[in-house]
Enzyme design. Structure first.
Site, PDB file in Angstrom:
ATOM      1  N   GLY A 141       0.827  -1.199   0.000  1.00 37.85           N
ATOM      2  CA  GLY A 141       0.000   0.000   0.000  1.00 37.85           C
ATOM      3  C   GLY A 141       0.863   1.251   0.000  1.00 37.85           C
ATOM      4  CG  HIS A 168      -0.091   0.985   7.476  1.00 41.62           C
ATOM      5  ND1 HIS A 168       0.910   0.491   8.278  1.00 41.62           N
ATOM      6  CD2 HIS A 168       0.523   1.840   6.619  1.00 41.62           C
ATOM      7  CE1 HIS A 168       2.069   1.024   7.923  1.00 41.62           C
ATOM      8  NE2 HIS A 168       1.865   1.849   6.911  1.00 41.62           N
ATOM      9  CG  HIS A 201       0.794   6.619   5.761  1.00 37.77           C
ATOM     10  ND1 HIS A 201       1.967   7.040   6.344  1.00 37.77           N
ATOM     11  CD2 HIS A 201       0.976   5.315   5.472  1.00 37.77           C
ATOM     12  CE1 HIS A 201       2.813   6.019   6.409  1.00 37.77           C
ATOM     13  NE2 HIS A 201       2.248   4.951   5.890  1.00 37.77           N
TER      14      HIS A 201
HETATM   15 NI    NI Z   1       3.028   3.048   5.615  1.00 42.93          NI
END
Ligand code: NI
Length: 168
Positions: free
Chosen positions: A46, A134, A138
């Site tokens: 990702g 996750h 960010h």
């Molecule tokens: Ni990351």
């Protein structure tokens, strides 16, 4: 297409909060293509726009073994989290070589547009669910090491800064 530079922790730009995408144009689609190329090249599952210093709510991911099932999430919102949570080992292209345990929901539902502005809701579980959570962190300026103890985080920070100095 072009490879993009991935910011490395503890770069302060990783802590910027992304703003929603408002225009679904060729420029956005070029950014999506470049982010996918960058993610595949770096062998990541990702990548959030934040990591390539673009502070818009955009994430790309591919958790398939064959590396041929790209998912593009523009303006993602998590609409449901499973009650069940599990601690799993995570890594991040912005924190190379570091892996540690983070507790996350086992499954989530996420509502997001694709690169053409088509909104849909996806259900994710397992690695894909972890990845969605996750990457969305960010976009809020949060790197996974911030879930770790201050002691661990400081060790990682020191290690990263030393590695970056040696590379320079
Ligand atoms: Ni990351």
């Amino acid at each position: 297409m072009a490879l993009l530079n991935i910011l490395c922790y503890p770069d302060s730009r990783l802590h910027k909060v992304a703003t929603p995408v408002t225009t679904f144009d060729e420029k956005l689609r070029k950014l999506v293509a470049d982010m996918l190329e960058t993610m595949y090249e770096a062998q990541g599952v990702g990548l959030a726009a934040t990591q390539v210093d673009v502070h818009q709510r955009l994430v790309v991911l591919d958790t398939s073994e064959e590396r041929n099932q790209a998912t593009v999430l523009v303006n993602p919102e998590i609409t449901w989290y499973s009650e069940e949570r599990v601690k799993g080992e995570e890594g991040c292209l912005s924190v190379p070589g570091i892996y540690d345990g983070v507790e996350r929901a086992v499954a989530v539902k996420v509502k997001a547009a694709d690169e053409h502005g088509q909104v849909r809701e996806l259900e994710a579980e397992g690695l894909m669910a972890v990845c969605v959570q996750h990457e969305m962190d960010h976009l809020m300026g949060k790197v996974f090491v911030e879930y770790l103890s201050p002691l661990k985080r400081n060790r990682i920070k020191t290690k990263m800064l030393k590695a970056q100095k040696e590379d320079a």
